[in-house]
Scaffold this active site. Structure first.
Site, PDB file in Angstrom:
ATOM      1  N   GLY A 140     -14.176   3.943  -6.761  1.00 53.56           N
ATOM      2  CA  GLY A 140     -14.156   5.415  -6.908  1.00 53.56           C
ATOM      3  C   GLY A 140     -15.513   5.929  -6.949  1.00 53.56           C
ATOM      4  N   LYS A 182     -10.264  -4.730   1.861  1.00 59.12           N
ATOM      5  CA  LYS A 182     -10.144  -3.574   1.018  1.00 59.12           C
ATOM      6  C   LYS A 182      -8.782  -3.096   1.207  1.00 59.12           C
ATOM      7  CE  LYS A 182     -11.162  -0.081  -1.784  1.00 59.12           C
ATOM      8  NZ  LYS A 182     -10.294   1.136  -1.489  1.00 59.12           N
ATOM      9  N   ALA A 230      -9.809   9.053   6.008  1.00 60.72           N
ATOM     10  CA  ALA A 230      -9.459   8.008   6.866  1.00 60.72           C
ATOM     11  C   ALA A 230      -8.630   8.614   7.920  1.00 60.72           C
ATOM     12  CB  ALA A 230      -8.737   6.800   6.277  1.00 60.72           C
ATOM     13  N   ARG A 273       6.648   3.434  -6.729  1.00 65.60           N
ATOM     14  CA  ARG A 273       6.038   4.706  -6.702  1.00 65.60           C
ATOM     15  C   ARG A 273       6.984   5.767  -5.768  1.00 65.60           C
ATOM     16  NH1 ARG A 273      -0.626   4.803  -5.919  1.00 65.60           N
ATOM     17  NH2 ARG A 273      -1.051   2.886  -7.202  1.00 65.60           N
ATOM     18  N   HIS A 325      -7.073  -5.492  -1.445  1.00 65.32           N
ATOM     19  CA  HIS A 325      -7.558  -5.156  -2.890  1.00 65.32           C
ATOM     20  C   HIS A 325      -6.937  -3.771  -3.332  1.00 65.32           C
ATOM     21  CE1 HIS A 325      -9.546  -1.959  -5.260  1.00 65.32           C
ATOM     22  NE2 HIS A 325     -10.354  -2.947  -5.696  1.00 65.32           N
ATOM     23  N   ASN A 326      -6.376  -2.961  -2.415  1.00 63.23           N
ATOM     24  CA  ASN A 326      -5.575  -1.956  -3.031  1.00 63.23           C
ATOM     25  C   ASN A 326      -4.306  -2.224  -3.246  1.00 63.23           C
ATOM     26  OD1 ASN A 326      -8.112  -0.323  -2.524  1.00 63.23           O
ATOM     27  ND2 ASN A 326      -6.928   1.408  -1.500  1.00 63.23           N
ATOM     28  N   GLU A 350      -4.397  -3.609  -6.386  1.00 60.70           N
ATOM     29  CA  GLU A 350      -4.531  -2.557  -7.448  1.00 60.70           C
ATOM     30  C   GLU A 350      -3.122  -1.913  -7.779  1.00 60.70           C
ATOM     31  OE1 GLU A 350      -7.779   0.297  -6.228  1.00 60.70           O
ATOM     32  OE2 GLU A 350      -6.229   1.683  -6.277  1.00 60.70           O
ATOM     33  N   SER A 404     -14.842   0.103  -3.034  1.00 64.25           N
ATOM     34  CA  SER A 404     -14.232   0.275  -3.863  1.00 64.25           C
ATOM     35  C   SER A 404     -14.845   0.726  -5.295  1.00 64.25           C
ATOM     36  CB  SER A 404     -13.647  -0.889  -4.251  1.00 64.25           C
ATOM     37  OG  SER A 404     -12.561  -0.688  -5.314  1.00 64.25           O
TER      38      SER A 404
END
Ligand code: 6PG
Length: 476
Positions: free
Chosen positions: A137, A189, A83, A294, A192-193, A196, A135
């Site tokens: 992977g 998406k 991206a 993170r 979604h992440n 996740e 999605s």
């Protein structure tokens, strides 16, 4: 230009032969679609053609010109590259070779604002554009991903048979649906992440609590996660977590996970979710803390220094370990529901703000298979949106609220134990605080209003009279 065989014969062109691109090309080839492939470095295309393609109808273009003439008109081209600016560069290179009604699909994790921009520019040129969230992977791409498309309806109808054929299938339904126009696919998406990230953070906290607090070994942990995966927590992330704890390092014989540096990477989609949630004023604390943790994990040297200075209580749990593991299982279920709830509430608001007209039932349907956040509990979430398509928040669904209420004791227990032991559990804490705040008909935010008015004359509203007020508080 060399004249390739199969001019105009391929229904789809695929640009980018990274792992995802190669696997999607093979997935398409397995299902009988004819695909033309192109990669910036021709050597990669050559190797792919030699090693992988076999009987499938996959044709190489070693230059963009060769690639484009392989395509049936109007052309459909799926771009699967990193991206950001590289996507713009590929589009610019392709543009002189394309004609009106050709369809470009961006299958990367693009930011939705980039998708909006590209959609506008390409539409002005008479082209069609689709932002496609993918999605699952590498394995998902090969054997069935979850697909989140956003495009004009005409573009979706053109690729619908193809997307339905390559998508994961769940209970006989393909994990793809037309989600709406513009950037909606990439927005879904992104969320979604974000979810996740939130779920992964919760799982990391269960690991920490069981390892530091209960003293469980990697083998014990593998057994716990495998057991959880047999029940209501059945999900891809719990399944792979069990596998990770079983995996031993060949050289040392130690559990590999224990040899991995504790600094988590990120490409940014979780952070984008948090940014946009804040912009739209939707609370997503489980996603926010997941991003923050993170980030905090990156301060390794400071953490090492602080570990010598900032002592906490002993981390060993003194109670019944088996019972605590059972509480963790229940608490994890409740906190996972809270994480999906926040993501879906964000999608509800984004749909209004950006005019997506999004069906949350369709989103959950698409997430039930193929993607990283697929989980058995999504069936129940889907049921909630089927019963009440306009449901503003999943915690207001009678069935789901019961699921959470029956587990609140465990959630409180886990948060309490984590605080007592000094094991960081911001995901569980955020989930509990979200639950408690959401169910509070009154919050202490009246004090915040008073403070704002005190120092900034920002005014406030009263509970007993209409209008807006300001007080000279110092005179009291
Ligand atoms: C998927 C994944 C995939 C990828 C993300 C997250 O749905 O298949 O979400 O898109 O793993 O890029 O990566 P980061 O953790 O690096 O942000």
């Amino acid at each position: 230009m060399a004249v390739p065989s199969g001019i105009g014969s391929c229904g789809l062109g695929l640009v980018g032969l990274g792992v995802m691109g190669q696997n999607l090309a093979l997935n398409l080839g397995d299902r009988g679609f004819s695909v033309a492939v192109f990669n910036r470095t021709p050597e990669k295309t050559r190797q792919f053609m030699e090693r992988e393609v076999s009987w499938r109808d996959i044709r190489p273009g070693y230059t963009l010109e060769e690639f484009v003439v392989l395509l049936r008109r109007p052309r459909t081209i799926l771009i699967l590259i990193a991206a950001g600016p590289p996507v713009n560069a590929v589009i610019e290179d392709l543009l002189p070779l394309l004609a009106p009604r050709d369809l470009l699909i961006d299958g990367g994790n693009s930011h939705f604002s980039d998708t909006n921009y590209r959609g506008r520019v390409l539409t002005e040129k008479g082209l069609l554009f689709m932002g496609l969230g993918i999605s699952g992977g590498a394995k998902g791409a090969r054997f069935g991903p979850s697909l989140m498309p956003g495009s004009p309806p005409e573009a979706y109808e053109r690729v619908r048979p193809l997307l339905e054929a390559i998508a994961a299938q769940k209970d006989g339904e393909p994990c793809v649906a037309y989600l709406g126009k513009g950037s909606v696919g990439h927005y879904v998406k992104m969320v979604h992440n974000g979810v996740e990230y939130g779920l992964m953070q919760l799982l990391a906290e269960t690991y920490d609590l069981m390892k530091r607090g209960l003293g469980l070994t990697a083998a014990d942990l593998a057994a716990v996660y495998a057991d959880w995966n047999q029940g209501p927590l059945h999900s891809y992330l719990v399944e792979i977590t069990a596998k990770i704890f079983r995996h031993l390092d060949e050289a040392t014989g130690l559990p590999l996970v224990e040899l991995i540096q504790d600094r988590a990477g990120q490409k940014g989609s979780g952070m984008w979710t948090t940014w946009d949630a804040m912009d739209l004023k939707v609370p997503t604390p489980n996603i926010d803390v997941a991003v923050a943790m993170r980030d905090l994990s990156g301060y390794k040297h400071e953490r090492e220094e602080a570990a010598h200075l900032l002592h906490g209580p002993p981390a060993q749990y003194k109670g019944d370990r088996g019972r605590f593991v059972a509480h963790l299982e229940q608490a994890l279920y409740a906190a996972m529901i809270m994480t999906y709830t926040q993501g879906l509430a964000l999608l509800r608001r984004a749909s209004e703000a950006y005019g997506y007209n999004l069906s949350l039932e369709a989103v959950v349907r698409v997430w039930r298979g193929g993607c990283i956040i697929r989980a058995a509990m999504l069936d129940e979430l889907r049921g909630a949106f089927l019963a009440q398509p306009g449901l503003p928040n999943l915690l207001l669904d009678p069935g789901l609220s019961k699921e959470v209420l029956s587990r609140q004791k465990s959630l409180r227990k886990v948060v309490g134990v984590a605080a007592t032991l000094g094991v960081p559990a911001p995901g569980f804490m955020a989930a509990l605080a979200y639950f408690d705040a959401y169910r509070s008909a009154s919050l202490p935010t009246n004090l915040i209003q008073a403070q704002r008015d005190f120092f900034g004359a920002h005014t406030y509203e009263r509970v007993d009279k209409p209008e807006v007020f300001h007080t000279e508080w110092e005179d009291d």
